[in-house]
Design an enzyme around this catalytic site. Structure first.
Site, short mmCIF file in Angstrom:
data_model
loop_
_atom_site.label_atom_id
_atom_site.label_comp_id
_atom_site.label_asym_id
_atom_site.label_seq_id
_atom_site.Cartn_x
_atom_site.Cartn_y
_atom_site.Cartn_z
N ALA A 254 -6.17 -12.25 -28.52
CA ALA A 254 -6.48 -13.35 -29.44
C ALA A 254 -5.40 -14.42 -29.41
O ALA A 254 -4.21 -14.13 -29.42
CB ALA A 254 -6.64 -12.82 -30.86
N ASP A 255 -5.85 -15.68 -29.39
CA ASP A 255 -4.93 -16.79 -29.61
C ASP A 255 -4.39 -16.72 -31.03
O ASP A 255 -5.09 -16.30 -31.95
CB ASP A 255 -5.66 -18.13 -29.43
N LYS A 256 -3.14 -17.17 -31.19
CA LYS A 256 -2.56 -17.19 -32.53
C LYS A 256 -3.05 -18.41 -33.31
O LYS A 256 -3.63 -18.29 -34.38
CB LYS A 256 -1.03 -17.21 -32.46
N THR B 48 -10.17 -14.52 -26.61
CA THR B 48 -10.48 -15.78 -27.28
C THR B 48 -9.77 -16.92 -26.56
O THR B 48 -8.70 -16.73 -25.98
CB THR B 48 -10.06 -15.76 -28.75
#
Length: 927
Positions: free
Chosen positions: A362-364, A668
């Site tokens: 996941a992107d932050k 993502t």
């Protein structure tokens, strides 16, 4: 409506466009739309282009845009309408099994069995009707999904850039283009800055085309050589630009191309392919059994027509030919549920794939956090530190030292830092008539403008004093942005970016009493202390050049490092719970960010993704590991959940490494550089708000709220979909096995055929259609997110499924055989025995549907009211059979009649035997 009507609609739309073009030709508008009066936009000088489009290049007013939209129509292409219902009905008859049934109906009619022929025809018609309704709803669901995926464009209207639906664009609109966007209409470029566009869909050329809005081309130029135009549908791979809309809708090059395209069939998803392969294998096995059964019955001198009709009916009943449709229905139901959870499904099979994932990369920013950057601290390398209060609304907050009052020297230092923050900036910040503030552009730039305003520095004043000469926009691969401004007789260079990128450009650093030689170690230590707070850190630098060096932005040297600005992006309130839910479900969550490792670790610890002793893997670590081979990369990815300073293209390296380790990976992404990873992962998830069109098209799912909690909701729905698929498969296959076993026993022991052909068809219709709808709508079990993901290599028909199918099929078949043989032994007529057996099989399968609701929970621990559709469907199925027993026409056709209370009381306990058997084996199968 079919392909012919679609083509007619396209021609009608094009005719309307040409009529509009002809009507407005007198003032030069929309001439590009008419092939006979095609304007050579690439050949016309810009003033003539503006004159032809009746615009001055400052954008249109809302009123003028609306008037043009009314005349020319929306900027979209005709969408293929859903097939006509009668076409869907005809499609249901394209099946080998249906052909066999049609042959049986014709044969029955030929030999005078009108009742049998009528009933078979009715069965075919009802099955076709059910399938058509399901497909009809699926097409409309697809249309609704298309409406959710709207392309947006930055348009200059009423003197301000606004984000509008691309369908609202009209010729004469001024459009802003940025890297990763899809060109929304045909444009004549007027300003380009490193603009490169992928036009492979139009020209077949795989390499991006470099664009230049200042060029004036010859009249006779092929489309691939029109480098001062941008075409609708093409992808911006890098750079920025602006352009004037010259054509929309069908008048674009893409619109013309669409008129020549023919519709193609969509590939069957892998899950459905596996199910279809299973069905074919099962069909082959059953055909062999049918052949043996037919030979045995012929040897016993059973009438050929009876043998043929029985074998055909048994084949249709036993083969789960409706399984692919049932699976599509399960996935469609889950798709609609996921849309309500802010997850748009672009590929139906991705519903099940998401539920099977074992790792989420996941992107932050924006996914785990709110993507609302606000400057929180300004820090200098001699120890001075200032807190920035408030949010991105300039009147709210100020910049103050941590201790004491703000001195004149400190205010001057802050203004110098704020000058760079405001000049090296592409965002917009202005006060509206109601005294509120409006900002647009990159989130980092918005935060920097608000910081500068709080320091008493306003960009509009600076722009007048320091006119912009040239600039380098920020690109991930570059890692910094720079602008060059005129400063009287010299030039001022302003630079922002990551500290490690700016350090080689600097030879000195700002301190309280002036400047001193650069101390890289001190700068790094200051940055690490700041990053440990979990903030994003940006370094700023400036330098002066003689006016003769105005173009020297490519080789930046000799700058002064001014200071650092920390920006906070708060966690989404629901992110922590969502990550905890994933961990409880056995799903590993990895966080990927371009931030500093200390910043990444600080946030990861808040999310419970990392402990005090954990370290982050950086992009540099990945690069060095890749040089040593894939095994070294796998070693890194196997031990970490936090990736920092990761370039977008390195996400692909991480995804491939995790997949090599046998993980089912969901990833993502939002940028154009994320597209390869989104495409390569088992499940690609794009951001709906901030995601580029390239990322959305490469993804399987789109989050409409860019929220990680929505991913978790989608996983839950995916797991429920997989559970419901297994329920439907178990129900259809087990009831078919029961019928096969029943006929095997009666043939082996020399008894008459237990059920007639029409009775088998009736049984199949009652139990094979209505209840599967209810099973597809099962709300899901409580343990959906409390169990680990299923093993990636596990088959749908695993040992548990086989055990349950054989157990229930053998019990139903054996009990049915014993009841039938006992009735015959008691002297019952064959027709009477078949009537009771048919009722018993209906009861069996109506009870079996409740056994199908869970693989590891007792029927008595499941609420009947949690799925009213299933309860109602079961009641309807039983009610139909009861009604048939009392209707004369059905009595004649099916050979049924009402039974007394004593038969009901005898058959019900027998039917409950399958429930008892499944409850007995439950503790063993649960293990």
């Amino acid at each position: 409506m079919g392909q012919e009507s679609l083509q007619a609609r396209r021609e009608l739309s094009l005719h309307k466009v040409r009529q509009t073009s002809s009507a407005t030709h007198c003032n030069g508008l929309y001439c590009r739309m008419d092939d006979s009066n095609q304007q050579l936009w690439h050949h016309l000088p810009l003033p003539e282009v503006l004159a032809q489009l009746d615009t001055d290049g400052n954008g249109l007013s809302a009123g003028e845009a609306q008037e043009r939209l009314t005349r020319v129509g929306s900027n979209d292409l005709p969408v293929p309408p859903p097939p006509a219902f009668w076409r869907l009905m005809m499609r249901q008859f394209k099946s080998p099994l249906i052909y066999v049934l049609l042959a049986a109906a014709l044969l029955s009619l030929a030999v005078g069995h009108l009742a049998d022929a009528s009933f078979i025809a009715a069965v075919l018609l009802i099955n076709a009707l059910i399938g058509s309704i399901q497909e009809f709803h699926a097409h409309h669901s697809a249309m609704a999904l298309r409406n959710l995926m709207v392309t947006r464009a930055q348009v200059l209207r009423n003197g301000e850039f606004q984000e509008l639906d691309a369908s609202q664009l009209v010729p004469g609109d001024l459009i802003k283009l940025t890297s990763g966007d899809r060109v929304p209409a045909d444009l004549r470029l007027i300003d380009t800055q490193g603009l490169e566009i992928d036009e492979s869909f139009l020209t077949g050329e795989s390499l991006p085309v470099q664009k230049d809005g200042q060029l004036l081309l010859q009249a006779e130029v092929a489309v691939p050589e029109m480098t001062n135009l941008a075409f609708a549908g093409s992808l911006i791979t890098s750079g920025r630009g602006q352009g004037i809309v010259t054509a929309t809708g069908l008048a674009t090059e893409m619109g013309r191309l669409s008129l020549t395209l023919e519709s193609t069939d969509t590939a069957t998803p892998p899950l459905l392919q596996r199910i279809e392969r299973f069905s074919k294998k099962l069909t082959l096995i059953l055909l062999v059994f049918m052949a043996v059964l037919a030979l045995v019955e012929f040897a016993r001198h059973t009438p050929p027509l009876t043998v043929f009709m029985t074998v055909v009916a048994l084949a249709v009943s036993a083969i789960p030919e409706a399984l692919p449709v049932a699976l599509t229905m399960v996935l469609s139901v889950s798709m609609r549920r996921m849309v309500k959870r802010h997850v748009v499904v672009r590929k139906l099979v991705a519903v099940e794939s998401l539920g099977s994932c074992t790792v989420i990369a996941a992107d932050k920013t924006g996914t785990l956090t709110q993507n609302r950057l606000t400057a929180s601290d300004a820090v200098f390398f001699d120890g001075d530190s200032f807190q920035v209060t408030g949010n991105n609304q300039p009147p709210d907050g100020q910049c103050q030292p941590e201790h004491g009052e703000l001195t004149r020297e400190q205010a001057a230092r802050l203004r110098r830092l704020a000058r760079v923050a405001a000049l090296c900036n592409e965002a917009e910040l202005r006060q509206l008539a109601d005294c509120s503030w409006h900002s647009s552009g990159d989130m980092v730039d918005q935060a920097l403008l608000a910081f500068a305003h709080k320091c008493g520095v306003q960009r509009n004043t600076l722009k007048t004093k320091y006119p912009l000469l040239s600039q380098l926009q920020y690109e991930p691969a570059r890692g910094f942005a720079a602008t060059l401004h005129r400063d009287d007789d010299s030039a001022l260079i302003c630079v922002k970016g990551a500290l490690e990128v700016l350090l080689p450009m600097c030879d000195r650093m700002a301190v309280g009493d002036g400047e001193q030689p650069l101390d890289p170690d001190l700068a790094q230590a200051t940055m690490q202390n700041l990053a440990a707070k979990g903030v994003r850190v940006l370094a700023l630098a400036e330098g002066a050049r003689p006016a003769a060096h105005n173009a020297a932005l490519e080789e930046l040297q000799g700058l002064c490092l001014l200071g650092l600005i920390a920006m906070m992006d708060p966690l989404r309130p629901e992110a922590i719970n969502a990550v905890n839910t994933c961990q409880e479900a056995g799903i590993k969550v990895c966080m990927l960010t371009g931030d500093h490792p200390e910043t990444a670790l600080s946030i990861a610890r808040k999310l419970h993704l990392a402990g005090p002793a954990d370290v982050a893997v950086t992009g540099g670590d990945l690069t060095r590991a890749a040089a040593s081979g894939k095994a070294e990369v796998d070693r890194l990815t196997a031990r970490t959940r936090v990736y920092a300073r990761v370039a977008p293209e390195q996400k692909m390296t991480i995804v491939q490494s995790l997949m090599r380790q046998g993980e089912i990976v969901a990833v993502t992404g939002d940028g154009i550089n994320d597209a390869p990873a989104l495409n390569a992962a088992h499940v690609g998830i794009a951001m709906g708000k901030r995601g580029t069109d390239v990322a959305k098209e490469a993804a399987d799912l789109i989050l409409t709220d860019d929220n990680f909690a929505s991913v978790v909701d989608g996983i839950e729905q995916g797991r429920i979909a997989y559970q419901n698929i297994r329920k439907v498969v178990f129900f259809l296959v087990s009831t078919g096995v029961a019928e096969i076993f029943l006929f095997t026993l009666t043939t082996t022991f020399g008894l008459p055929l237990p059920l007639s052909a029409v009775q088998l068809l009736w049984l199949n219709l009652v139990t094979g259609s209505i209840q599967t709808v209810g099973l597809a709508l099962e709300p899901g079990e409580e343990n959906a997110m409390h169990t680990p993901p299923r093993p990636p290599r596990e088959s749908l028909f695993n040992r548990l499924m086989i055990q349950r199918v054989i157990t229930s099929g053998v019990v139903m078949g054996t009990v049915g055989f014993l009841a039938f043989s006992w009735l015959l032994a008691q002297g019952w007529e064959e027709s009477d025995a078949r009537n009771s057996l048919l009722l018993l099989m209906v009861l069996f399968e109506n009870i079996q549907v409740f056994n199908s609701r869970s693989e590891n929970r007792s029927v008595f621990r499941q609420s009947l009211l949690s799925n009213p559709v299933l309860l109602m469907g079961t009641a309807v199925a039983l009610g139909l059979h009861i009604v048939a027993m009392y209707l004369p026409v059905m009595q004649t056709t099916l050979g049924v009649y009402p039974v007394g209370v004593h038969q009901w009381t005898a058959l019900l306990p027998l039917a409950l035997s399958v429930l008892v058997a499944m409850e007995i084996i439950l503790p063993f199968t649960r293990k």
